[in-house]
Motif scaffolding. Structure first.
Motif, mmCIF file in Angstrom:
data_model
loop_
_atom_site.group_PDB
_atom_site.id
_atom_site.type_symbol
_atom_site.label_atom_id
_atom_site.label_comp_id
_atom_site.label_asym_id
_atom_site.label_seq_id
_atom_site.Cartn_x
_atom_site.Cartn_y
_atom_site.Cartn_z
ATOM 1 N N ALA A 1 0.826 -1.207 0.000
ATOM 2 C CA ALA A 1 0.000 0.000 0.000
ATOM 3 C C ALA A 1 0.861 1.257 0.000
ATOM 4 N N SER A 2 1.942 1.245 0.745
ATOM 5 C CA SER A 2 2.841 2.406 0.752
ATOM 6 C C SER A 2 3.511 2.555 -0.611
ATOM 7 N N GLY A 3 3.827 1.424 -1.260
ATOM 8 C CA GLY A 3 4.381 1.499 -2.606
ATOM 9 C C GLY A 3 3.409 2.102 -3.590
ATOM 10 N N MET A 4 2.141 1.722 -3.489
ATOM 11 C CA MET A 4 1.124 2.324 -4.345
ATOM 12 C C MET A 4 1.003 3.820 -4.074
ATOM 13 N N ALA A 5 1.010 4.204 -2.795
ATOM 14 C CA ALA A 5 0.908 5.619 -2.449
ATOM 15 C C ALA A 5 2.095 6.413 -2.984
ATOM 16 N N LEU A 6 3.287 5.846 -2.908
ATOM 17 C CA LEU A 6 4.466 6.527 -3.436
ATOM 18 C C LEU A 6 4.373 6.689 -4.951
ATOM 19 N N ALA A 7 3.807 5.685 -5.620
ATOM 20 C CA ALA A 7 3.751 5.724 -7.080
ATOM 21 C C ALA A 7 2.712 6.703 -7.602
ATOM 22 N N VAL A 8 1.624 6.947 -6.846
ATOM 23 C CA VAL A 8 0.523 7.759 -7.378
ATOM 24 C C VAL A 8 0.368 9.111 -6.691
ATOM 25 N N SER A 9 1.132 9.380 -5.647
ATOM 26 C CA SER A 9 0.951 10.623 -4.889
ATOM 27 C C SER A 9 2.016 11.652 -5.266
ATOM 28 N N GLY B 1 6.476 -1.185 7.109
ATOM 29 C CA GLY B 1 6.056 -2.410 6.447
ATOM 30 C C GLY B 1 7.222 -3.265 5.995
ATOM 31 N N GLY B 2 8.260 -2.632 5.441
ATOM 32 C CA GLY B 2 9.414 -3.387 4.987
ATOM 33 C C GLY B 2 10.132 -4.090 6.125
ATOM 34 N N LEU B 3 10.330 -3.381 7.232
ATOM 35 C CA LEU B 3 10.999 -3.996 8.383
ATOM 36 C C LEU B 3 10.168 -5.139 8.958
ATOM 37 N N LEU B 4 8.847 -4.922 9.061
ATOM 38 C CA LEU B 4 7.987 -5.974 9.612
ATOM 39 C C LEU B 4 7.965 -7.204 8.706
ATOM 40 N N GLU B 5 7.927 -6.988 7.413
ATOM 41 C CA GLU B 5 7.895 -8.113 6.479
ATOM 42 C C GLU B 5 9.178 -8.940 6.549
ATOM 43 N N ILE B 6 10.326 -8.278 6.509
ATOM 44 C CA ILE B 6 11.600 -9.005 6.531
ATOM 45 C C ILE B 6 11.800 -9.717 7.863
ATOM 46 N N ALA B 7 11.523 -9.005 8.967
ATOM 47 C CA ALA B 7 11.714 -9.608 10.285
ATOM 48 C C ALA B 7 10.792 -10.804 10.485
ATOM 49 N N SER B 8 9.537 -10.675 10.091
ATOM 50 C CA SER B 8 8.588 -11.779 10.263
ATOM 51 C C SER B 8 8.989 -12.990 9.440
ATOM 52 N N ALA B 9 9.443 -12.758 8.210
ATOM 53 C CA ALA B 9 9.864 -13.877 7.371
ATOM 54 C C ALA B 9 11.059 -14.610 7.976
ATOM 55 N N LYS B 10 12.014 -13.869 8.493
ATOM 56 C CA LYS B 10 13.193 -14.488 9.088
ATOM 57 C C LYS B 10 12.837 -15.261 10.351
ATOM 58 N N ALA C 1 15.065 -8.952 -1.502
ATOM 59 C CA ALA C 1 15.910 -7.983 -2.212
ATOM 60 C C ALA C 1 15.106 -6.764 -2.650
ATOM 61 N N LEU C 2 13.903 -6.985 -3.173
ATOM 62 C CA LEU C 2 13.072 -5.866 -3.624
ATOM 63 C C LEU C 2 12.594 -5.017 -2.451
ATOM 64 N N LEU D 1 8.357 -2.020 -4.108
ATOM 65 C CA LEU D 1 7.621 -2.511 -2.941
ATOM 66 C C LEU D 1 6.389 -3.315 -3.360
ATOM 67 N N LEU D 2 5.716 -2.891 -4.404
ATOM 68 C CA LEU D 2 4.574 -3.659 -4.911
ATOM 69 C C LEU D 2 5.030 -5.030 -5.411
ATOM 70 N N ALA D 3 6.117 -5.045 -6.164
ATOM 71 C CA ALA D 3 6.635 -6.323 -6.667
ATOM 72 C C ALA D 3 7.099 -7.213 -5.523
ATOM 73 N N ALA D 4 7.711 -6.623 -4.491
ATOM 74 C CA ALA D 4 8.169 -7.404 -3.344
ATOM 75 C C ALA D 4 7.000 -8.069 -2.628
ATOM 76 N N SER D 5 5.921 -7.327 -2.440
ATOM 77 C CA SER D 5 4.745 -7.892 -1.773
ATOM 78 C C SER D 5 4.149 -9.032 -2.585
ATOM 79 N N ALA D 6 4.064 -8.857 -3.893
ATOM 80 C CA ALA D 6 3.548 -9.929 -4.744
ATOM 81 C C ALA D 6 4.442 -11.167 -4.669
#
Length: 364
Positions: A239-247, A262-271, A298-299, A325-330
Motif C-alpha cells: 500500500a505504501s508502494g502504491m501511495a508513493l507511485a501515485v501521490s 512495512g518493509g521492516l515488519l515483512e523481513i523480520a517476520s519472514a526471518k 531484495a526488492l 515494494l509492490l513487486a516485493a509484496s507480490a
C-alpha cells in the motif's frame, strides 16, 4: 514356512535376519520392562540404559506412492493474487483515511480508488478459483466465527461496499453542480465510508494469513504465529508502494514512513518464521518458493531504502521505490503459496513433526 532345524551340531538352514533380537527395544518407545523400571524409579527414563534402536529410520513413502496430504489444487495466480490484492486493499484504506485526516487530498483520493480496484480484483480471483463460482453467495448464508473462510467472506461483503461508497461519495462532493445539500450529504457519507473501510482494513489485511494457517499444509499451519505479521508487513509495504507511485512528492511523507515500517515488519517476520519452523521452514528457502522469497527480500530492501532516502525529493525515485515494494509484496505472497504446495508434496514435513510431537508427549 521356516526351513531351519535344530540338530546336535546346532541350527541348520538358519535364514539370515530372521532370528529374534533379545533385550533390544524400539527407538522412541518404552518396552514393558522399561515402563516397570520407570515406575519403580530404577533409571527414571522408562528403559534400560544402553539400549540401542534396531529399527532403521523410516523411509517417507506412502501407500501406492500417493502423498499423505491431498495436494493443493488452487491456481497460484488466483490464490496468491487474492492474498496480494486483499493486503493492498486493506492497508490502502488505512493510508487513505490517514491522508484524508491530514489534508493530503490527492493521496487520499488515489488510495481510495486503488483500494476499491484491489478488493474487486481480490474477490474476482477468489470467485474464479472456486469449483462452482456461481455459488459464491452461498458462503454468506451463515456466519461462523470459528471459520476463517466465513469470517473472510463477511469481511469482503462489508468492506467492498464501504470502499465503493468512499470513492463514489468523494467524487460526488467534487461536483459542485449537485447543490449544497447533496454535496454536504456526500461529504458526510465520504467520511463515514472512509472510516468504515479503514476500520475493516486490518481484518482484510491479515485474515488471509489465518485462512492459510487453518489448513493442514505443514509450512502454513506451523507458521500460524508469524504469518499474520508477515502478511501485515507485506500488505503495508504494498500500500505504501502504491501511495508513493501515485501521490505527489510533497504529500508522500506518510507513505515513506509506512514503507519503512512495512518493509521492516515483512523481513523480520519472514526471518523469524523460517527460523522457528525449523524443518518445516525449509520450503521457504528451496525451489520455486525460495526464489520468490529471495526476490521479495531484495526488492523490499531496495524499495524501502529508496523510499526513505530519495522518494521525498525525487518523483522518479518515488515511483521506482513504489514499484519495487509492490513487486516485493507480490513475490512474498507467491513465495508463501509455493512453500505450502512444496511442503504438502513431501511426506517428511508431515511425518517428522508428528513423530516429534508424539515423542514429546510421551516424555511428559
Amino acid at each position: 514356512m521356516s526351513t531351519s532345524d535344530v540338530t546336535k551340531d546346532g541350527i541348520e538352514g538358519e535364514r539370515q535376519g530372521r532370528s529374534a533380537l533379545v533385550g533390544q527395544g524400539l527407538d522412541g518407545h518404552r518396552t514393558r520392562r522399561g515402563r516397570r523400571s520407570g515406575r519403580n524409579g530404577r533409571n527414571g527414563r522408562g528403559g534400560r540404559r544402553g539400549e540401542r534402536p534396531v529399527v532403521p529410520e523410516a523411509e517417507f513413502t506412502s501407500y501406492y506412492g500417493k502423498p499423505i496430504l491431498n495436494q493443493i489444487t488452487w491456481e497460484p495466480r488466483d490464490i496468491a493474487g487474492y492474498f496480494f490484492l486483499g493486503g493492498l486493499a486493506g492497508a490502502g484504506s488505512m493510508l487513505a483515511a490517514g491522508a484524508q485526516l491530514t489534508g493530503r487530498a490527492r493521496m487520499a483520493r488515489a488510495m481510495k480508488v486503488s483500494s476499491l480496484v484491489a478488493i474487486a480484483g481480490s474477490t474476482a480471483a477468489l470467485i474464479h478459483d472456486l469449483g462452482r463460482p456461481e455459488r459464491f453467495h452461498h458462503m454468506l448464508r451463515v456466519a461462523k466465527l470459528t471459520s476463517p473462510m466465513s469470517v473472510g467472506s463477511w469481511l469482503l461483503a462489508a468492506y467492498g461496499p464501504a470502499a465503493g461508497a468512499a470513492v463514489v461519495a468523494q467524487e460526488a462532493r467534487r461536483q459542485r453542480w449537485l447543490g449544497r445539500r447533496l454535496v454536504s450529504a456526500a461529504t458526510v457519507l465520504d467520511r463515514a465510508a472512509t472510516a468504515a473501510a479503514a476500520g475493516l482494513g486490518p481484518g482484510v489485511l491479515t485474515y488471509t494469513a489465518v485462512l492459510a494457517c487453518d489448513t493442514a499444509v505443514p509450512s502454513w499451519h506451523e507458521g500460524y504465529r508469524q504469518m499474520p505479521f508477515l502478511f501485515a508487513g507485506s500488505g503495508l509495504a504494498a500500500a505504501s508502494g502504491m501511495a508513493l507511485a501515485v501521490s505527489p512528492t510533497a504529500q508522500n511523507g506518510p507513505a515513506r514512513s509506512a514503507a519503512l515500517a512495512g518493509g521492516l515488519l515483512e523481513i523480520a517476520s519472514a526471518k523469524v518464521m523460517e527460523h522457528r519452523l525449523g524443518l518445516v521452514g525449509e520450503p521457504y528457502s528451496e525451489g520455486q518458493a525460495g526464489r520468490y522469497m529471495r526476490a521479495a527480500e531484495a526488492l523490499t530492501v531496495a524499495g524501502t531504502a529508496t523510499a526513505v532516502l530519495l522518494a521525498g525529493r525525487s518523483r522518479p525515485a518515488a515511483v521506482a521505490s513504489g514499484a519495487a515494494l509492490l513487486a516485493a509484496s507480490a513475490c512474498t505472497r507467491f513465495g508463501v503459496f509455493h512453500a505450502g504446495r512444496q511442503s504438502a508434496e513431501d511426506p517428511r514435513y508431515t511425518v517428522i513433526p508428528q513423530r516429534r510431537r508424539g515423542e514429546s508427549d510421551a516424555a511428559r
